[in-house]
Design a protein around this motif. Structure first.
Motif, PDB file in Angstrom:
ATOM      1  N   ALA A   1      26.432  68.030  50.760  1.00 48.93           N
ATOM      2  CA  ALA A   1      25.799  67.488  51.970  1.00 48.93           C
ATOM      3  C   ALA A   1      24.305  67.816  51.993  1.00 48.93           C
ATOM      4  O   ALA A   1      23.484  66.990  52.409  1.00 48.93           O
ATOM      5  CB  ALA A   1      26.493  68.031  53.217  1.00 48.93           C
TER       6      ALA A   1
ATOM      7  N   ALA B   1      24.163  69.570  55.566  1.00 51.86           N
ATOM      8  CA  ALA B   1      22.985  68.744  55.871  1.00 51.86           C
ATOM      9  C   ALA B   1      22.356  69.175  57.186  1.00 51.86           C
ATOM     10  O   ALA B   1      21.134  69.327  57.282  1.00 51.86           O
ATOM     11  CB  ALA B   1      23.378  67.266  55.928  1.00 51.86           C
TER      12      ALA B   1
ATOM     13  N   ASP C   1      23.699  59.734  56.812  1.00 48.19           N
ATOM     14  CA  ASP C   1      22.603  58.900  57.290  1.00 48.19           C
ATOM     15  C   ASP C   1      21.935  59.638  58.452  1.00 48.19           C
ATOM     16  O   ASP C   1      22.433  60.655  58.904  1.00 48.19           O
ATOM     17  CB  ASP C   1      23.059  57.496  57.686  1.00 48.19           C
ATOM     18  CG  ASP C   1      24.026  57.455  58.839  1.00 48.19           C
ATOM     19  OD1 ASP C   1      24.026  58.362  59.703  1.00 48.19           O
ATOM     20  OD2 ASP C   1      24.809  56.492  58.939  1.00 48.19           O
TER      21      ASP C   1
ATOM     22  N   CYS D   1      22.521  65.349  49.905  1.00 46.33           N
ATOM     23  CA  CYS D   1      22.310  64.108  50.665  1.00 46.33           C
ATOM     24  C   CYS D   1      21.082  64.242  51.562  1.00 46.33           C
ATOM     25  O   CYS D   1      20.261  63.318  51.655  1.00 46.33           O
ATOM     26  CB  CYS D   1      23.525  63.800  51.541  1.00 46.33           C
ATOM     27  SG  CYS D   1      25.060  63.475  50.675  1.00 46.33           S
TER      28      CYS D   1
ATOM     29  N   ASN E   1      17.858  63.866  49.721  1.00 47.31           N
ATOM     30  CA  ASN E   1      17.570  62.445  49.485  1.00 47.31           C
ATOM     31  C   ASN E   1      17.042  61.779  50.745  1.00 47.31           C
ATOM     32  O   ASN E   1      16.157  60.915  50.680  1.00 47.31           O
ATOM     33  CB  ASN E   1      18.819  61.733  48.962  1.00 47.31           C
ATOM     34  CG  ASN E   1      19.099  62.059  47.513  1.00 47.31           C
ATOM     35  OD1 ASN E   1      18.215  61.994  46.678  1.00 47.31           O
ATOM     36  ND2 ASN E   1      20.331  62.419  47.218  1.00 47.31           N
TER      37      ASN E   1
ATOM     38  N   GLY F   1      22.224  55.538  54.630  1.00 49.47           N
ATOM     39  CA  GLY F   1      23.019  56.630  54.085  1.00 49.47           C
ATOM     40  C   GLY F   1      22.615  56.977  52.663  1.00 49.47           C
ATOM     41  O   GLY F   1      22.263  56.106  51.865  1.00 49.47           O
ATOM     42  N   GLN F   2      22.655  58.270  52.372  1.00 52.12           N
ATOM     43  CA  GLN F   2      22.375  58.777  51.032  1.00 52.12           C
ATOM     44  C   GLN F   2      23.581  59.575  50.559  1.00 52.12           C
ATOM     45  O   GLN F   2      24.107  60.407  51.301  1.00 52.12           O
ATOM     46  CB  GLN F   2      21.140  59.687  51.042  1.00 52.12           C
ATOM     47  CG  GLN F   2      19.853  58.967  51.353  1.00 52.12           C
ATOM     48  CD  GLN F   2      19.374  58.117  50.184  1.00 52.12           C
ATOM     49  OE1 GLN F   2      19.698  58.373  49.026  1.00 52.12           O
ATOM     50  NE2 GLN F   2      18.607  57.084  50.482  1.00 52.12           N
ATOM     51  N   ILE F   3      24.007  59.327  49.321  1.00 51.27           N
ATOM     52  CA  ILE F   3      25.118  60.095  48.777  1.00 51.27           C
ATOM     53  C   ILE F   3      24.569  61.327  48.044  1.00 51.27           C
ATOM     54  O   ILE F   3      23.361  61.481  47.877  1.00 51.27           O
ATOM     55  CB  ILE F   3      26.018  59.242  47.864  1.00 51.27           C
ATOM     56  CG1 ILE F   3      25.253  58.706  46.660  1.00 51.27           C
ATOM     57  CG2 ILE F   3      26.668  58.113  48.664  1.00 51.27           C
ATOM     58  CD1 ILE F   3      26.144  58.016  45.615  1.00 51.27           C
ATOM     59  N   CYS F   4      25.477  62.159  47.594  1.00 52.53           N
ATOM     60  CA  CYS F   4      25.114  63.422  46.934  1.00 52.53           C
ATOM     61  C   CYS F   4      24.817  63.157  45.453  1.00 52.53           C
ATOM     62  O   CYS F   4      25.616  63.444  44.574  1.00 52.53           O
ATOM     63  CB  CYS F   4      26.218  64.457  47.126  1.00 52.53           C
ATOM     64  SG  CYS F   4      27.892  63.820  46.874  1.00 52.53           S
TER      65      CYS F   4
ATOM     66  N   GLU G   1      28.364  61.373  52.121  1.00 57.17           N
ATOM     67  CA  GLU G   1      27.245  60.479  52.422  1.00 57.17           C
ATOM     68  C   GLU G   1      26.734  60.844  53.804  1.00 57.17           C
ATOM     69  O   GLU G   1      27.519  61.089  54.722  1.00 57.17           O
ATOM     70  CB  GLU G   1      27.664  59.015  52.392  1.00 57.17           C
ATOM     71  CG  GLU G   1      26.507  58.060  52.683  1.00 57.17           C
ATOM     72  CD  GLU G   1      26.858  56.593  52.483  1.00 57.17           C
ATOM     73  OE1 GLU G   1      26.014  55.748  52.847  1.00 57.17           O
ATOM     74  OE2 GLU G   1      27.959  56.290  51.984  1.00 57.17           O
TER      75      GLU G   1
END
Length: 155
Positions: free
Chosen positions: A68, A115, A148, A71, A74, A40-43, A146
């Motif tokens: 999003a 996202a 993933d 995220c 990332n 997972g990647q956060i903002c 977050e």
């Protein structure tokens, strides 16, 4: 030289972050067979959170979608770092989205669309994916979102 996906990003006015540092003891992603499972990647941008939760009763969904999307950028950084190139992505298999929100907030899935839309814009039908979008009480660094993912790689 950049790959076609990175050129699409530039044409959209977006860019990969220069880095996506980890906050804990985990890999950004792990390849098993032809699947890349992404953490997972956060903002955040280069480790600095940009959007904070929880979502309030009155909230601009477009702002949440930007969080999003960040995220997702990332995640793209992580794909490139682990797989070597965004061109190796054959399809986006799954996204998991988490939105920091209080009880009863109905629009978490709309926020996660930020996202999802980026992956569809970059890969077309190959960017369409299975997805989970849930609201949670809090996320790391008090982040708003977050995300993933799991992607299928070409050889």
């Amino acid at each position: 030289m950049t790959c076609p996906i990175e050129r699409k990003l530039v044409a959209m006015g977006l860019a990969l972050p220069p880095s996506a540092p980890s906050r804990a003891l985990f890999l950004p992603g792990k390849i098993t067979g032809n699947l890349l499972v992404l953490s997972g990647q956060i903002c955040e941008w280069e480790g600095v959170p940009q959007y904070f939760g929880p979502v309030g009763a009155v909230f601009d969904i477009a702002v949440g979608q930007k969080a999003a999307q960040l995220c997702a950028l990332n995640l793209l950084f992580s794909i490139k770092a682990v797989a070597g190139s965004l061109s190796r992505v054959r399809s986006v298999v799954r996204l998991g989205g988490f939105v920091a929100a209080g009880p009863g907030y109905p629009d978490g899935p709309q926020i996660v669309n930020g996202a999802s839309q980026l992956f569809i814009d970059l890969w077309g039908d190959a960017g369409r994916h299975a997805r989970t979008a849930v609201n949670v009480s809090s996320l790391p660094a008090n982040a708003l979102v977050e995300i993933d993912a799991m992607v299928e790689l070409s050889e």
